[in-house]
Design a protein around this motif. Sequence first.
Motif, short mmCIF file in Angstrom:
data_model
loop_
_atom_site.label_atom_id
_atom_site.label_comp_id
_atom_site.label_asym_id
_atom_site.label_seq_id
_atom_site.Cartn_x
_atom_site.Cartn_y
_atom_site.Cartn_z
N THR A 170 0.84 -1.19 0.00
CA THR A 170 0.00 0.00 0.00
C THR A 170 0.88 1.25 0.00
O THR A 170 2.09 1.19 0.24
CB THR A 170 -0.91 0.03 1.23
N HIS A 188 -6.40 -5.46 2.14
CA HIS A 188 -7.72 -5.40 1.53
C HIS A 188 -8.20 -3.95 1.44
O HIS A 188 -8.81 -3.54 0.46
CB HIS A 188 -8.74 -6.19 2.37
N ALA A 189 -7.93 -3.18 2.50
CA ALA A 189 -8.43 -1.81 2.60
C ALA A 189 -7.51 -0.85 1.88
O ALA A 189 -6.33 -1.12 1.67
CB ALA A 189 -8.57 -1.42 4.07
N ASP A 194 -6.17 -2.49 7.55
CA ASP A 194 -7.10 -3.62 7.66
C ASP A 194 -7.48 -3.81 9.13
O ASP A 194 -6.69 -3.55 10.03
CB ASP A 194 -6.45 -4.90 7.15
N SER A 198 -16.05 -2.05 10.29
CA SER A 198 -16.46 -2.73 9.07
C SER A 198 -17.94 -3.05 9.07
O SER A 198 -18.60 -3.02 10.12
CB SER A 198 -15.65 -4.03 8.90
N TRP A 204 -16.47 -5.63 5.13
CA TRP A 204 -15.93 -4.55 4.30
C TRP A 204 -15.80 -3.26 5.09
O TRP A 204 -16.66 -2.92 5.91
CB TRP A 204 -16.83 -4.32 3.09
N SER A 205 -14.73 -2.55 4.85
CA SER A 205 -14.42 -1.34 5.62
C SER A 205 -15.50 -0.28 5.48
O SER A 205 -16.05 -0.06 4.40
CB SER A 205 -13.08 -0.77 5.17
N GLY A 208 -12.79 3.35 4.89
CA GLY A 208 -11.90 3.50 3.74
C GLY A 208 -12.36 2.64 2.59
O GLY A 208 -13.41 1.98 2.66
N ASP A 210 -12.28 -0.59 -0.01
CA ASP A 210 -12.07 -2.02 0.25
C ASP A 210 -12.11 -2.77 -1.07
O ASP A 210 -13.15 -2.82 -1.74
CB ASP A 210 -13.13 -2.56 1.20
N ALA A 270 -13.31 2.05 -4.54
CA ALA A 270 -12.38 1.45 -3.57
C ALA A 270 -10.97 2.01 -3.73
O ALA A 270 -10.31 2.33 -2.74
CB ALA A 270 -12.37 -0.06 -3.73
N GLY A 273 -10.10 5.07 -1.96
CA GLY A 273 -10.15 5.02 -0.50
C GLY A 273 -11.49 5.39 0.08
O GLY A 273 -11.58 5.85 1.22
N PRO A 275 -15.37 4.42 1.32
CA PRO A 275 -16.21 3.30 1.75
C PRO A 275 -17.43 3.13 0.84
O PRO A 275 -17.96 4.12 0.31
CB PRO A 275 -16.66 3.70 3.16
#
Length: 319
Positions: A170, A188-189, A194, A198, A204-205, A208, A210, A270, A273, A275
Amino acid sequence: MHHWRTWHRPLVLFAAAMAVMTLVSGVGLLVDDRILVGAAIWSKPFKFAASFTVYALALAWMLTLLTRGRRTGWWAGTVVALSSLVEMAIITVQVVRGKRSHFNHATPLDESLFSAMGVTVVILWAGTLVIAILLLRARIEDRASAWAIRSGVFLALAGAGIGFVMTQPTKEQRAAGNLDTADVIGAHAVGVPDGGPSMPLTGWSTTGGDLRIPHFVGMHALQLLPLFLLVLVTLAPRFARLRDPRVRLRLVLVASGAYAAVTALVTWQALRGQPLIHPDGATLAAAALVLAATAAGTYGALRPRSGTHMPSAEKAVAS
Protein backbone atom coordinates in the motif's frame (compact mmCIF):
# COMPACT_ATOMS: atom_id res chain seq x y z
CA MET A 1 -29.87 -28.44 -18.82
CA HIS A 2 -27.44 -31.33 -18.46
CA HIS A 3 -28.05 -33.78 -15.62
CA TRP A 4 -25.84 -32.95 -12.65
CA ARG A 5 -24.21 -36.39 -12.89
CA THR A 6 -22.55 -35.25 -16.13
CA TRP A 7 -21.04 -32.18 -14.48
CA HIS A 8 -17.27 -31.98 -14.00
CA ARG A 9 -16.64 -34.51 -11.24
CA PRO A 10 -13.56 -32.95 -9.53
CA LEU A 11 -15.27 -29.55 -9.31
CA VAL A 12 -18.46 -31.12 -7.94
CA LEU A 13 -16.46 -33.01 -5.31
CA PHE A 14 -14.58 -29.83 -4.41
CA ALA A 15 -17.88 -27.94 -4.11
CA ALA A 16 -19.20 -30.67 -1.79
CA ALA A 17 -16.06 -30.39 0.35
CA MET A 18 -16.47 -26.62 0.50
CA ALA A 19 -20.12 -27.00 1.51
CA VAL A 20 -18.95 -29.15 4.44
CA MET A 21 -16.22 -26.59 5.21
CA THR A 22 -18.85 -23.86 5.27
CA LEU A 23 -20.68 -25.77 8.01
CA VAL A 24 -17.44 -26.44 9.92
CA SER A 25 -16.50 -22.76 9.73
CA GLY A 26 -19.99 -21.82 10.86
CA VAL A 27 -19.51 -23.94 13.95
CA GLY A 28 -16.11 -22.30 14.43
CA LEU A 29 -17.78 -18.90 14.40
CA LEU A 30 -20.06 -20.04 17.20
CA VAL A 31 -17.55 -21.78 19.48
CA ASP A 32 -14.25 -20.00 18.81
CA ASP A 33 -14.16 -16.44 20.15
CA ARG A 34 -10.70 -15.54 18.79
CA ILE A 35 -10.44 -12.28 16.84
CA LEU A 36 -7.92 -11.75 14.05
CA VAL A 37 -7.44 -8.42 12.24
CA GLY A 38 -10.68 -7.11 13.69
CA ALA A 39 -12.87 -10.06 12.67
CA ALA A 40 -13.88 -13.45 14.04
CA ILE A 41 -11.06 -15.79 13.11
CA TRP A 42 -13.35 -18.28 11.32
CA SER A 43 -15.04 -15.62 9.18
CA LYS A 44 -12.45 -15.86 6.38
CA PRO A 45 -12.70 -19.65 5.85
CA PHE A 46 -16.49 -19.37 6.14
CA LYS A 47 -16.72 -16.75 3.37
CA PHE A 48 -14.14 -18.45 1.16
CA ALA A 49 -15.79 -21.87 1.50
CA ALA A 50 -19.25 -20.50 0.69
CA SER A 51 -17.90 -18.58 -2.29
CA PHE A 52 -15.91 -21.55 -3.60
CA THR A 53 -19.02 -23.77 -3.36
CA VAL A 54 -21.07 -21.70 -5.79
CA TYR A 55 -18.06 -20.83 -7.98
CA ALA A 56 -17.09 -24.48 -8.47
CA LEU A 57 -20.66 -25.61 -9.16
CA ALA A 58 -21.10 -22.89 -11.79
CA LEU A 59 -17.90 -23.93 -13.58
CA ALA A 60 -18.79 -27.63 -13.28
CA TRP A 61 -22.07 -26.96 -15.10
CA MET A 62 -20.53 -24.65 -17.71
CA LEU A 63 -18.01 -27.32 -18.70
CA THR A 64 -20.90 -29.53 -19.87
CA LEU A 65 -21.66 -26.90 -22.53
CA LEU A 66 -18.34 -27.26 -24.33
CA THR A 67 -18.61 -28.52 -27.89
CA ARG A 68 -14.87 -28.40 -28.61
CA GLY A 69 -11.84 -28.95 -26.40
CA ARG A 70 -13.69 -31.07 -23.84
CA ARG A 71 -10.52 -32.81 -22.70
CA THR A 72 -8.70 -29.49 -22.30
CA GLY A 73 -11.72 -28.19 -20.38
CA TRP A 74 -11.69 -31.22 -18.09
CA TRP A 75 -8.04 -30.66 -17.21
CA ALA A 76 -8.57 -26.92 -16.74
CA GLY A 77 -11.48 -27.60 -14.38
CA THR A 78 -9.41 -30.12 -12.46
CA VAL A 79 -6.57 -27.60 -12.11
CA VAL A 80 -9.05 -25.02 -10.78
CA ALA A 81 -10.38 -27.53 -8.24
CA LEU A 82 -6.95 -28.62 -7.01
CA SER A 83 -5.47 -25.12 -6.79
CA SER A 84 -8.55 -23.89 -4.93
CA LEU A 85 -8.30 -26.83 -2.54
CA VAL A 86 -4.67 -25.95 -1.76
CA GLU A 87 -5.59 -22.31 -1.15
CA MET A 88 -8.41 -23.32 1.18
CA ALA A 89 -6.14 -25.73 3.05
CA ILE A 90 -3.60 -22.96 3.70
CA ILE A 91 -6.31 -20.59 4.93
CA THR A 92 -7.57 -23.27 7.33
CA VAL A 93 -4.09 -24.15 8.59
CA GLN A 94 -3.43 -20.49 9.39
CA VAL A 95 -6.73 -20.21 11.24
CA VAL A 96 -5.81 -23.22 13.37
CA ARG A 97 -2.42 -21.58 14.06
CA GLY A 98 -4.12 -18.31 14.92
CA LYS A 99 -2.28 -16.47 12.14
CA ARG A 100 -3.49 -14.35 9.26
CA SER A 101 -3.25 -16.11 5.91
CA HIS A 102 -3.16 -13.10 3.57
CA PHE A 103 -0.27 -10.62 3.28
CA ASN A 104 1.59 -12.35 6.14
CA HIS A 105 5.38 -12.02 6.01
CA ALA A 106 5.98 -12.23 9.78
CA THR A 107 7.97 -15.49 9.71
CA PRO A 108 9.57 -17.62 6.97
CA LEU A 109 6.74 -20.15 7.35
CA ASP A 110 4.02 -17.50 7.09
CA GLU A 111 5.74 -15.94 4.09
CA SER A 112 6.08 -19.33 2.38
CA LEU A 113 2.42 -20.14 2.94
CA PHE A 114 1.31 -16.80 1.56
CA SER A 115 3.61 -17.22 -1.45
CA ALA A 116 2.11 -20.66 -2.06
CA MET A 117 -1.34 -19.10 -1.93
CA GLY A 118 -0.23 -16.58 -4.53
CA VAL A 119 0.85 -19.38 -6.85
CA THR A 120 -2.47 -21.20 -6.42
CA VAL A 121 -4.41 -18.02 -7.23
CA VAL A 122 -2.43 -17.53 -10.46
CA ILE A 123 -3.07 -21.17 -11.43
CA LEU A 124 -6.76 -20.86 -10.56
CA TRP A 125 -7.05 -17.69 -12.66
CA ALA A 126 -5.24 -19.29 -15.60
CA GLY A 127 -7.45 -22.39 -15.44
CA THR A 128 -10.57 -20.25 -15.46
CA LEU A 129 -9.19 -18.27 -18.41
CA VAL A 130 -8.77 -21.49 -20.39
CA ILE A 131 -12.39 -22.41 -19.63
CA ALA A 132 -13.52 -18.92 -20.65
CA ILE A 133 -11.74 -19.22 -24.03
CA LEU A 134 -13.29 -22.65 -24.62
CA LEU A 135 -16.74 -21.28 -23.78
CA LEU A 136 -16.16 -18.43 -26.22
CA ARG A 137 -15.57 -21.02 -28.94
CA ALA A 138 -18.43 -23.31 -27.90
CA ARG A 139 -21.51 -23.55 -30.11
CA ILE A 140 -24.28 -22.77 -27.65
CA GLU A 141 -27.57 -22.79 -29.51
CA ASP A 142 -29.39 -20.15 -27.47
CA ARG A 143 -27.55 -16.85 -27.96
CA ALA A 144 -28.85 -15.34 -24.72
CA SER A 145 -27.49 -18.33 -22.78
CA ALA A 146 -24.18 -18.08 -24.62
CA TRP A 147 -23.70 -14.41 -23.75
CA ALA A 148 -24.87 -14.79 -20.15
CA ILE A 149 -22.30 -17.54 -19.62
CA ARG A 150 -19.47 -15.84 -21.51
CA SER A 151 -20.04 -12.46 -19.90
CA GLY A 152 -20.26 -14.08 -16.48
CA VAL A 153 -16.98 -15.96 -16.77
CA PHE A 154 -15.01 -13.03 -18.19
CA LEU A 155 -16.34 -10.66 -15.49
CA ALA A 156 -15.41 -13.31 -12.92
CA LEU A 157 -11.87 -13.27 -14.28
CA ALA A 158 -11.77 -9.49 -13.94
CA GLY A 159 -13.04 -9.72 -10.36
CA ALA A 160 -10.49 -12.39 -9.51
CA GLY A 161 -7.78 -10.19 -10.98
CA ILE A 162 -8.47 -7.59 -8.27
CA GLY A 163 -6.79 -10.05 -5.90
CA PHE A 164 -3.43 -9.32 -7.54
CA VAL A 165 -3.87 -5.62 -6.75
CA MET A 166 -4.39 -6.42 -3.06
CA THR A 167 -1.02 -8.14 -2.79
CA GLN A 168 0.89 -4.99 -3.77
CA PRO A 169 2.36 -2.81 -0.98
CA THR A 170 0.00 0.00 0.00
CA LYS A 171 0.99 3.65 -0.25
CA GLU A 172 1.41 3.74 3.53
CA GLN A 173 3.60 0.63 3.50
CA ARG A 174 5.83 2.10 0.79
CA ALA A 175 6.09 5.36 2.72
CA ALA A 176 7.28 3.46 5.81
CA GLY A 177 10.22 2.20 3.75
CA ASN A 178 10.68 -1.14 5.55
CA LEU A 179 9.25 -3.59 3.02
CA ASP A 180 12.19 -5.97 3.46
CA THR A 181 11.36 -6.49 7.13
CA ALA A 182 7.63 -5.72 7.27
CA ASP A 183 5.33 -8.35 8.79
CA VAL A 184 2.46 -7.40 6.46
CA ILE A 185 2.71 -6.41 2.79
CA GLY A 186 -0.51 -5.72 0.91
CA ALA A 187 -4.02 -5.10 2.21
CA HIS A 188 -7.72 -5.40 1.53
CA ALA A 189 -8.43 -1.81 2.60
CA VAL A 190 -7.33 1.35 0.83
CA GLY A 191 -6.43 4.46 2.81
CA VAL A 192 -6.97 2.80 6.20
CA PRO A 193 -5.43 -0.22 7.96
CA ASP A 194 -7.10 -3.62 7.66
CA GLY A 195 -9.13 -4.60 10.70
CA GLY A 196 -10.85 -1.25 11.33
CA PRO A 197 -14.61 -0.56 11.56
CA SER A 198 -16.46 -2.73 9.07
CA MET A 199 -19.84 -3.78 7.75
CA PRO A 200 -21.50 -6.78 9.43
CA LEU A 201 -21.14 -10.18 7.75
CA THR A 202 -19.03 -8.96 4.80
CA GLY A 203 -16.34 -7.29 6.92
CA TRP A 204 -15.93 -4.55 4.30
CA SER A 205 -14.42 -1.34 5.62
CA THR A 206 -16.73 1.51 6.59
CA THR A 207 -13.93 4.08 6.92
CA GLY A 208 -11.90 3.50 3.74
CA GLY A 209 -11.92 1.78 0.39
CA ASP A 210 -12.07 -2.02 0.25
CA LEU A 211 -10.86 -4.02 -2.74
CA ARG A 212 -12.79 -7.07 -1.60
CA ILE A 213 -15.94 -5.38 -2.89
CA PRO A 214 -15.08 -5.39 -6.62
CA HIS A 215 -13.39 -8.77 -6.09
CA PHE A 216 -16.68 -10.18 -4.76
CA VAL A 217 -18.94 -8.41 -7.25
CA GLY A 218 -16.86 -9.45 -10.26
CA MET A 219 -16.37 -13.08 -9.28
CA HIS A 220 -20.06 -13.73 -8.69
CA ALA A 221 -21.06 -12.56 -12.16
CA LEU A 222 -20.33 -16.22 -12.93
CA GLN A 223 -23.55 -17.17 -11.14
CA LEU A 224 -25.67 -14.03 -11.30
CA LEU A 225 -25.79 -13.43 -15.06
CA PRO A 226 -26.89 -17.01 -15.91
CA LEU A 227 -29.34 -16.74 -13.00
CA PHE A 228 -30.71 -13.52 -14.53
CA LEU A 229 -31.38 -15.38 -17.78
CA LEU A 230 -33.03 -18.21 -15.86
CA VAL A 231 -35.39 -15.66 -14.30
CA LEU A 232 -36.25 -14.31 -17.78
CA VAL A 233 -37.00 -17.81 -19.05
CA THR A 234 -39.12 -18.54 -15.96
CA LEU A 235 -41.14 -15.35 -16.48
CA ALA A 236 -41.56 -15.90 -20.22
CA PRO A 237 -44.87 -17.83 -19.96
CA ARG A 238 -46.42 -14.84 -18.17
CA PHE A 239 -44.92 -12.01 -20.26
CA ALA A 240 -45.22 -12.23 -24.03
CA ARG A 241 -42.22 -10.03 -24.78
CA LEU A 242 -39.89 -12.40 -22.91
CA ARG A 243 -40.92 -15.31 -25.14
CA ASP A 244 -38.93 -13.75 -27.95
CA PRO A 245 -35.33 -15.07 -27.75
CA ARG A 246 -34.12 -11.82 -29.34
CA VAL A 247 -35.58 -9.83 -26.47
CA ARG A 248 -33.93 -12.12 -23.93
CA LEU A 249 -30.62 -11.71 -25.76
CA ARG A 250 -30.90 -7.91 -25.69
CA LEU A 251 -31.76 -7.95 -21.98
CA VAL A 252 -28.79 -10.20 -21.21
CA LEU A 253 -26.48 -7.83 -23.10
CA VAL A 254 -27.88 -4.86 -21.16
CA ALA A 255 -27.48 -6.75 -17.86
CA SER A 256 -23.91 -7.73 -18.76
CA GLY A 257 -23.01 -4.14 -19.61
CA ALA A 258 -24.62 -2.87 -16.41
CA TYR A 259 -22.81 -5.50 -14.34
CA ALA A 260 -19.47 -4.57 -15.91
CA ALA A 261 -20.17 -0.89 -15.22
CA VAL A 262 -21.03 -1.57 -11.57
CA THR A 263 -17.87 -3.65 -11.16
CA ALA A 264 -15.81 -0.81 -12.62
CA LEU A 265 -17.61 1.73 -10.42
CA VAL A 266 -16.98 -0.08 -7.12
CA THR A 267 -13.37 -0.68 -8.18
CA TRP A 268 -12.90 3.05 -8.83
CA GLN A 269 -14.58 3.87 -5.53
CA ALA A 270 -12.38 1.45 -3.57
CA LEU A 271 -9.15 2.64 -5.20
CA ARG A 272 -9.99 6.20 -4.12
CA GLY A 273 -10.15 5.02 -0.50
CA GLN A 274 -13.89 5.57 -0.28
CA PRO A 275 -16.21 3.30 1.75
CA LEU A 276 -19.03 1.63 -0.16
CA ILE A 277 -21.67 3.08 2.18
CA HIS A 278 -20.30 6.64 2.07
CA PRO A 279 -20.16 7.57 -1.63
CA ASP A 280 -19.18 11.10 -2.62
CA GLY A 281 -20.80 13.24 -5.30
CA ALA A 282 -18.64 11.84 -8.10
CA THR A 283 -19.54 8.26 -7.20
CA LEU A 284 -23.24 9.08 -6.95
CA ALA A 285 -23.15 10.86 -10.31
CA ALA A 286 -21.44 7.86 -11.94
CA ALA A 287 -23.98 5.51 -10.33
CA ALA A 288 -26.81 7.67 -11.67
CA LEU A 289 -25.34 7.47 -15.19
CA VAL A 290 -25.07 3.68 -14.93
CA LEU A 291 -28.68 3.48 -13.71
CA ALA A 292 -29.94 5.77 -16.48
CA ALA A 293 -28.06 3.86 -19.17
CA THR A 294 -29.37 0.55 -17.82
CA ALA A 295 -32.95 1.85 -17.76
CA ALA A 296 -32.63 3.17 -21.32
CA GLY A 297 -31.10 -0.09 -22.48
CA THR A 298 -33.85 -2.11 -20.82
CA TYR A 299 -36.53 0.05 -22.43
CA GLY A 300 -34.88 -0.34 -25.82
CA ALA A 301 -34.57 -4.11 -25.36
CA LEU A 302 -38.26 -4.50 -24.49
CA ARG A 303 -39.61 -2.03 -27.05
CA PRO A 304 -41.22 -3.83 -30.01
CA ARG A 305 -39.26 -3.42 -33.24
CA SER A 306 -41.24 -1.97 -36.13
CA GLY A 307 -41.78 -4.44 -38.93
CA THR A 308 -41.16 -7.47 -36.75
CA HIS A 309 -43.74 -10.09 -35.93
CA MET A 310 -44.04 -12.66 -33.23
CA PRO A 311 -43.34 -16.15 -34.55
CA SER A 312 -46.51 -18.14 -35.14
CA ALA A 313 -45.66 -20.67 -32.46
CA GLU A 314 -45.24 -17.87 -29.93
CA LYS A 315 -48.53 -16.31 -31.06
CA ALA A 316 -50.22 -19.58 -30.29
CA VAL A 317 -48.69 -19.65 -26.82
CA ALA A 318 -49.67 -16.02 -26.26
CA SER A 319 -53.26 -16.67 -27.26
